[in-house]
Design a protein around this motif. Structure first.
Motif, PDB file in Angstrom:
ATOM      1  N   SER A  18      10.312   5.115   5.058  1.00 44.54           N
ATOM      2  CA  SER A  18       8.903   4.784   4.825  1.00 44.54           C
ATOM      3  C   SER A  18       7.991   5.884   5.348  1.00 44.54           C
ATOM      4  O   SER A  18       6.977   6.230   4.719  1.00 44.54           O
ATOM      5  CB  SER A  18       8.563   3.450   5.496  1.00 44.54           C
ATOM      6  OG  SER A  18       9.367   2.402   5.013  1.00 44.54           O
ATOM      7  N   PHE A  68      10.349  -1.939   3.094  1.00 45.96           N
ATOM      8  CA  PHE A  68       9.343  -0.878   3.249  1.00 45.96           C
ATOM      9  C   PHE A  68       8.425  -1.196   4.438  1.00 45.96           C
ATOM     10  O   PHE A  68       7.985  -2.335   4.615  1.00 45.96           O
ATOM     11  CB  PHE A  68       8.526  -0.771   1.968  1.00 45.96           C
ATOM     12  CG  PHE A  68       7.434   0.259   2.022  1.00 45.96           C
ATOM     13  CD1 PHE A  68       7.720   1.603   2.001  1.00 45.96           C
ATOM     14  CD2 PHE A  68       6.097  -0.137   2.079  1.00 45.96           C
ATOM     15  CE1 PHE A  68       6.703   2.553   2.030  1.00 45.96           C
ATOM     16  CE2 PHE A  68       5.077   0.791   2.107  1.00 45.96           C
ATOM     17  CZ  PHE A  68       5.385   2.148   2.096  1.00 45.96           C
ATOM     18  N   CYS A 114       4.627   4.366   6.822  1.00 44.06           N
ATOM     19  CA  CYS A 114       4.125   5.138   5.684  1.00 44.06           C
ATOM     20  C   CYS A 114       2.751   5.725   5.992  1.00 44.06           C
ATOM     21  O   CYS A 114       2.488   6.900   5.720  1.00 44.06           O
ATOM     22  CB  CYS A 114       4.072   4.244   4.448  1.00 44.06           C
ATOM     23  SG  CYS A 114       3.482   5.071   2.955  1.00 44.06           S
TER      24      CYS A 114
END
Length: 290
Positions: free
Chosen positions: A88, A266, A271
């Motif tokens: 991620s 995820f 991220c």
């Protein structure tokens, strides 16, 4: 000196993880042309050019070695135990890097007609290799036991992976991941650092492949950037886009294969952190340029 060492350290950290290339970092921080030009001059230049290039690359190399040692000691365990978190993070980094590379190459990006076929080529190249690797039944490489077949395979993998390192697109580590060599090589380097030298012979094969690939690709990159820059930039952006698929499929290449990254696994925080890291590097570049 310190600035060049920092550049090298950042490149090493990028080169050690799938999905991000040292070339991308060099591009974002604004020393890519100097980096490629110095390697070219060291191999093909006149004596004065060789000396200047060698001094620059030694400074860069010191930082690279420090960064790679730090990354190897930390990332081999992290990658195996927190693969979805790390994947991620890489996705955020790549998503952030794509528009930054495009912004710095606006003259090339405007040549839309020339570039689109090469953008698609870059995407298909990376996604296709990733898909084919997932369909093949590859066995895990054991670098602690010498085998000529494994050595030859590592030689060619090293050649291909180092070519990616010089491009601000797909990373060498992504290609190692695609060919199932990422964990074996990272683990092998870590074991050598712990003085387990039975891993050394096969790592030498890998290193020789890296050197051969580096000498071959630099001339080609400089030629393409000088003569076919729009097509080259679009192909690079395509490879960066395709590397997102390689990162998603990364967990399936582990020694104990795991399901591919999904919406359920995820990690949005990781991220965003990856995106923040690449924007932070861009901020440092703009601050130094001011």
């Amino acid at each position: 000196m310190l600035r060049n060492m920092f550049h090298g350290l950042c490149m090493a950290l990028a080169d050690s993880v799938p999905g991000v290339s040292g070339g991308t970092i060099a591009f974002i921080l604004g020393f890519y042309d100097n980096f490629i030009g110095s390697i070219h001059d060291l191999v093909f230049g006149k004596m004065e050019q060789k000396k200047k290039a060698l001094v620059y690359l030694i400074k860069l190399g010191i930082g690279w070695v420090i960064g790679m040692a730090l990354a190897v000691l930390a990332l081999s365990a992290l990658f195996s135990s927190h693969i979805y978190l790390v994947s991620s993070l890489f996705i955020g980094f790549v998503i952030g890097a794509i528009p930054l590379v495009a912004r710095q190459e606006m003259d090339s990006i405007r040549q839309f007609g020339k570039g689109i076929p090469f953008l698609l080529l870059g995407i298909l190249l990376v996604a296709g290799i990733t898909y084919m690797n997932g369909q093949s039944a590859t066995t895990s490489m054991d670098l602690s036991v010498f085998d000529w077949g494994t050595g030859i395979r590592l030689f060619f993998i090293g050649m291909i992976a180092i070519c990616a390192m010089f491009l601000p697109g797909i990373s060498g580590s992504t290609l190692l991941l695609i060919f199932g060599a990422y964990i074996p090589v990272i683990t092998g380097v870590k074991e050598v650092l712990h003085l387990h030298l039975n891993y050394m012979p096969l790592l030498v094969f890998f290193g020789l492949g890296v050197i051969t690939g580096a000498l071959s690709i630099v001339k080609l990159i400089q030629f393409c950037l000088e003569r076919f820059r729009p097509q080259t930039i679009y192909c690079i952006l395509g490879m960066m886009t395709g590397s997102l698929y390689a990162i998603v499929m990364g967990p399936t290449t582990l020694e104990t294969a795991l399901p591919a990254l999904s919406f359920g696994t995820f990690n949005i925080i990781a991220c965003v952190l990856g995106l923040a890291l690449v924007l932070g590097l861009q901020f440092l570049k703009e601050k130094n340029d001011a």
